[in-house]
Design a protein around this motif. Structure first.
Motif, PDB file in Angstrom:
ATOM      1  N   SER A  88       0.830  -1.214   0.000  1.00 31.92           N
ATOM      2  CA  SER A  88       0.000   0.000   0.000  1.00 31.92           C
ATOM      3  C   SER A  88       0.859   1.257   0.000  1.00 31.92           C
ATOM      4  N   GLN A  96      -9.073   7.340   0.234  1.00 31.13           N
ATOM      5  CA  GLN A  96      -9.518   6.653   1.444  1.00 31.13           C
ATOM      6  C   GLN A  96      -8.445   5.643   1.828  1.00 31.13           C
ATOM      7  N   HIS A 139      -7.069   2.616   4.900  1.00 30.08           N
ATOM      8  CA  HIS A 139      -7.492   1.745   6.006  1.00 30.08           C
ATOM      9  C   HIS A 139      -6.344   0.841   6.452  1.00 30.08           C
ATOM     10  N   LYS A 196     -12.210  -5.975   0.277  1.00 27.39           N
ATOM     11  CA  LYS A 196     -11.924  -4.625   0.762  1.00 27.39           C
ATOM     12  C   LYS A 196     -11.572  -3.626  -0.341  1.00 27.39           C
ATOM     13  N   GLU A 216     -14.569  -1.890  -2.017  1.00 30.51           N
ATOM     14  CA  GLU A 216     -15.183  -0.976  -1.051  1.00 30.51           C
ATOM     15  C   GLU A 216     -14.398   0.319  -0.941  1.00 30.51           C
ATOM     16  N   VAL A 217     -13.065   0.217  -0.845  1.00 27.68           N
ATOM     17  CA  VAL A 217     -12.271   1.423  -0.641  1.00 27.68           C
ATOM     18  C   VAL A 217     -12.256   2.289  -1.896  1.00 27.68           C
ATOM     19  N   LYS A 268     -15.505   4.208  -1.854  1.00 28.07           N
ATOM     20  CA  LYS A 268     -15.457   5.301  -0.873  1.00 28.07           C
ATOM     21  C   LYS A 268     -14.639   6.480  -1.396  1.00 28.07           C
ATOM     22  N   ALA A 269     -13.517   6.183  -2.053  1.00 32.00           N
ATOM     23  CA  ALA A 269     -12.694   7.254  -2.623  1.00 32.00           C
ATOM     24  C   ALA A 269     -13.453   7.973  -3.742  1.00 32.00           C
ATOM     25  N   ALA A 329      -5.385   1.777  -6.417  1.00 38.02           N
ATOM     26  CA  ALA A 329      -5.674   1.049  -5.184  1.00 38.02           C
ATOM     27  C   ALA A 329      -4.471   0.201  -4.802  1.00 38.02           C
ATOM     28  N   TRP A 377      -4.848  -1.085   3.221  1.00 42.54           N
ATOM     29  CA  TRP A 377      -5.399  -0.891   1.881  1.00 42.54           C
ATOM     30  C   TRP A 377      -5.848   0.562   1.727  1.00 42.54           C
ATOM     31  N   GLY A 378      -5.838   1.021   0.501  1.00 40.14           N
ATOM     32  CA  GLY A 378      -6.233   2.406   0.258  1.00 40.14           C
ATOM     33  C   GLY A 378      -6.456   2.654  -1.211  1.00 40.14           C
TER      34      GLY A 378
END
Length: 333
Positions: free
Chosen positions: A118, A183, A185, A233, A236-237, A240-241, A316, A324-325
């Motif tokens: 990441s 985003q 995490h 995940k 999802e991320v 969100k971003a 990502a 993760w991001g």
């Protein structure tokens, strides 16, 4: 005291570097019980570049950095900040300062950032915080790894996956902000699924005083758990971003994820409803290069004209931590 002025960010240069030395799947078959068809069907990897002995991450990262600086049309002396995302430095105290010296970036502060696969996305977001406050105008972000140093070359579960490489980008202050949303995490309770642990032996110094000394174990990974984590995940991320960017997934021109496994790339794209032709992948030729994988693939896509001006790219990263991001940016050139 004057307050700092908020400013935008634009990516103006990319660069990459990989070792000339390659190890393909057929050669791996001479080392461990595996085969080309099995590796390609499970991972999508055909070959990986490996840094020869007595070569350095610093040299490879500096080469990628200089290419990014040249594309950006600036000089190393214009840089205010250098961030090196790596988990495999030549020097455990950090390599960013050595890169600063080799580039001649005398005005730049430099530091290392460790977030494994990441790392590039985390580094991008870190750089953005310095730039959006107006603190720094020109930032060099590098992702570089020499994972071959920490692979157990007798373990067929992991030795087929990893390669070495470096990628870099130059970020510059801009009136318009091309970093549209992000985003990040972390879930440390899942750290055991992907790790590179210190292995110590007790050394008694005097009386009852002892310390632990040693080196690091090879990379250990639970591939099934990492796969499940990623396909759950990462979509999802990214969503969100995109929400933070005020965009819909249909507005994404390119999906550029950490190059870990082709099946992960395709599964994430499918869950998001992104067609395969929008996936940027160079995994076949490089394998998993951790923090280097995103900027390496980005540089290739930019230089071959695949990514064009005003294209929206969803980045990502995911991996050890577990972390993760995602970051959404518009290519501004």
């Amino acid at each position: 005291m004057k307050s700092l002025v908020r400013q935008g960010i634009v990516l103006t240069g990319t660069g990459s570097a990989v070792p000339d030395q390659c190890l393909d799947n057929h050669q791996l078959n001479q080392m461990v019980v595996t085969c080309d068809d099995w590796i390609k069907s499970r991972t999508g990897i055909h070959r990986r570049h490996l840094l020869p002995a007595k070569n350095s991450l610093t040299t490879m990262a500096t080469e990628a950095a200089q290419k990014a600086i040249d594309m950006a049309g600036i000089t190393a002396q214009d840089l205010d900040l250098i961030i090196l995302a790596t988990s495999t430095p030549d020097d455990l105290f950090g390599n960013a300062s050595q890169i600063q010296a080799r580039l001649g970036a005398t005005q730049a502060v430099a530091f290392d950032l460790t977030a494994a696969c990441s790392g590039f996305v985390f580094g991008l977001v870190t750089a953005a915080q310095f730039m959006r406050t107006g603190t720094y105008q020109n930032v060099l972000l590098i992702g570089a790894e020499v994972l071959s140093r920490w692979v157990d070359w007798s373990d067929r579960r992991t030795c087929i996956l990893f390669g070495d490489g470096a990628g870099a980008v130059v970020l510059q202050a801009s009136e318009y902000d091309y970093l549209l949303g992000f985003q990040l995490h972390t879930n440390g309770t899942q750290n055991q699924h992907l790790k590179l642990e210190f292995q110590e032996e007790e050394k008694v110094l005097v009386d009852n005083i002892s310390v632990g000394q040693g080196t690091y174990k090879p990379i250990a990974m639970n591939g099934q758990e990492v796969y499940r984590f990623a396909i759950q995940k990462v979509p999802e991320v990214i969503e969100k971003a995109l929400f933070r960017a005020g965009l819909d997934v249909k507005q994404v021109d390119w999906l550029l994820m950490h190059q870990a496994n082709q099946r992960i790339l395709e599964a994430v794209a499918q869950r998001l409803g992104i067609p395969d032709e929008k996936i940027i992948s160079n995994l076949a030729n490089y394998g998993n290069t951790s923090a280097a994988s995103i900027p390496l693939a980005l540089d290739e896509a930019v230089r071959r004209g695949q990514i064009k001006a005003h294209d929206v790219v969803a980045l990502a990263g995911f991996g050890a931590g577990l972390s993760w991001g995602a970051a959404i940016f518009e290519w501004g050139l």
